[in-house]
Scaffold this active site. Structure first.
Site, PDB file in Angstrom:
ATOM      1  N   GLN A   1       0.823  -1.222   0.000  1.00 57.86           N
ATOM      2  CA  GLN A   1       0.000   0.000   0.000  1.00 57.86           C
ATOM      3  C   GLN A   1       0.852   1.264   0.000  1.00 57.86           C
ATOM      4  O   GLN A   1       0.407   2.324   0.454  1.00 57.86           O
ATOM      5  CB  GLN A   1      -0.968  -0.009   1.191  1.00 57.86           C
ATOM      6  CG  GLN A   1      -2.126  -0.967   1.005  1.00 57.86           C
ATOM      7  CD  GLN A   1      -2.844  -0.773  -0.337  1.00 57.86           C
ATOM      8  OE1 GLN A   1      -2.961   0.342  -0.846  1.00 57.86           O
ATOM      9  NE2 GLN A   1      -3.298  -1.864  -0.926  1.00 57.86           N
ATOM     10  N   SER A   2       2.062   1.179  -0.511  1.00 58.32           N
ATOM     11  CA  SER A   2       2.948   2.335  -0.503  1.00 58.32           C
ATOM     12  C   SER A   2       2.518   3.383  -1.527  1.00 58.32           C
ATOM     13  O   SER A   2       2.432   3.107  -2.731  1.00 58.32           O
ATOM     14  CB  SER A   2       4.372   1.881  -0.812  1.00 58.32           C
ATOM     15  OG  SER A   2       5.178   3.004  -1.112  1.00 58.32           O
ATOM     16  N   ASN A   3       2.310   4.604  -1.063  1.00 56.80           N
ATOM     17  CA  ASN A   3       2.070   5.727  -1.971  1.00 56.80           C
ATOM     18  C   ASN A   3       3.336   6.062  -2.751  1.00 56.80           C
ATOM     19  O   ASN A   3       3.279   6.468  -3.908  1.00 56.80           O
ATOM     20  CB  ASN A   3       1.631   6.959  -1.177  1.00 56.80           C
ATOM     21  CG  ASN A   3       0.374   6.687  -0.378  1.00 56.80           C
ATOM     22  OD1 ASN A   3      -0.660   6.347  -0.943  1.00 56.80           O
ATOM     23  ND2 ASN A   3       0.471   6.792   0.943  1.00 56.80           N
TER      24      ASN A   3
END
Ligand SMILES: *Cc1c(COP(=O)(O)O)cnc(C)c1O
Length: 334
Positions: free
Chosen positions: A77-79
């Site tokens: 879920q890394s931006n």
């Protein structure tokens, strides 16, 4: 004070300046100081966030190095990985994204976007995030052996070049405050890899802005953040030819990071709902929801006077909302 200019190679990716908005309905719900949002959730490119600002500088560095592929690492879920993969595509480069753990059962949020971008995704199989740095180095070495020209972007884009983007962002904020006749007393931001806060700290000193800077950590212990902000800040100032930072470090607090990095806390869920329901603004469950929960706790403890101006720097992250529907709706009626 001469105007602050950041003279480094820079690409244009973000929609700038991002809005500076007062949030009166949120203030009415919370009581306490006047509240302002700096809307870096609206940097635009590839669903926005703070990483887009950093990538304007970091990807210029990658192009100057002649890269044909960028390598970075974080969680599904890394931006940072989503924005990095998108920027790579826009520049005609490939992206290799290394993720901790195993492939998630549901392909959602940022991970879904990484897949749409056609990034090469590798999982380490271990939940230990500290192994990612070695995994990046090994991947880059394998690519070099295969005749490729990899450019390594450390986790979070936390390099002096990336932090320089937030030195420039301070100049942007100063111009907006001057135009609106606004004098800020406090500036609050979520802290992960510390690159954003390090840039804000250096920029604040360069323009001699008087506000108190707060960094609310969502992953690392506050003491570790302090060390990282100090060293990254010093390196950023050197890179930009600015005097070494002398001002006290930002106030760092890790009391609101909840059960663990990336795991929503009930306080963050409360913050996300409140900000959505008063202002129509979406915080995220990993960074800004927890940081805003921290700001709410500070307001409730009476840390700010009612006539003070408090700015929350919204760093984005909304795509991760879609990975946590059950936690975000817990306790709500149908
Ligand atoms: C990465 C990130 C942060 C933290 O920024 P750092 O520069 O890594 O400290 C805050 N908010 C969001 C939404 C992010 O993606």
């Amino acid at each position: 004070m001469p105007p602050l200019t950041v003279a480094l190679p820079r690409l244009s990716l973000a929609q700038l300046p991002t809005p500076l908005e007062e949030t009166p309905r949120l203030r009415a719900a919370l009581g306490g100081p006047r509240l302002w949002f700096k809307r870096d959730d609206l940097t635009g490119f590839a669903l926005g966030g703070n990483k887009v600002r950093k990538l304007e500088f970091v990807m210029a560095e990658a192009l100057a190095a002649g890269a044909d592929v960028v390598v970075s690492a974080a969680g599904p879920q890394s931006n940072h990985l989503r924005a990095t993969a998108a920027a790579a595509r826009k520049l005609g480069l490939e992206a290799v994204l290394i993720m901790h753990g195993a492939p998630p059962l549901a392909v959602q949020g940022n991970h879904l976007l990484d897949r749409l971008l056609g990034a090469t995704i590798r999982f380490t199989g271990s939940t230990d995030r500290s192994q990612l740095d070695a995994a990046i180095a090994a991947e880059a070495e394998a690519l070099r052996r295969a005749g490729r020209r990899p450019f390594v972007i450390p986790r979070g884009g936390a390099t002096p070049t990336g932090s320089a983007a937030y030195v420039a962002a301070v100049a942007e904020l100063e111009a907006q405050c001057q135009a609106q006749g606004l004098r800020l007393d406090h500036l609050v931001v979520a802290v992960g890899s510390c690159g954003t806060l390090a840039g804000l700290w250096v920029g604040q000193q360069a323009v001699a802005a008087p506000y108190r800077l707060w960094g609310l950590s969502v992953s690392r212990p506050a003491a570790e953040c302090a060390e990282r902000v100090a060293s990254l800040g010093a390196a950023t100032a050197r890179l930009l030819g600015l005097p070494a930072p002398e001002a006290p470090l930002p106030t760092l607090d890790d009391a609101y990071l909840g059960p663990a990095y990336g795991v929503p806390s009930s306080a963050a869920v409360e913050a996300i709902r409140l900000v959505a329901r008063t202002e129509g603004i979406f915080l995220d469950p990993v960074y800004t929801g927890k940081a805003f929960a921290g700001l709410m706790a500070l307001i409730r403890r009476g840390v700010f006077r009612a006539d003070e101006n408090v700015l929350f720097w919204h760093t984005g992250g909304a795509p991760a909302l879609f990975a946590h529907p059950a936690a975000l709706l817990a306790g709500e009626d149908e």
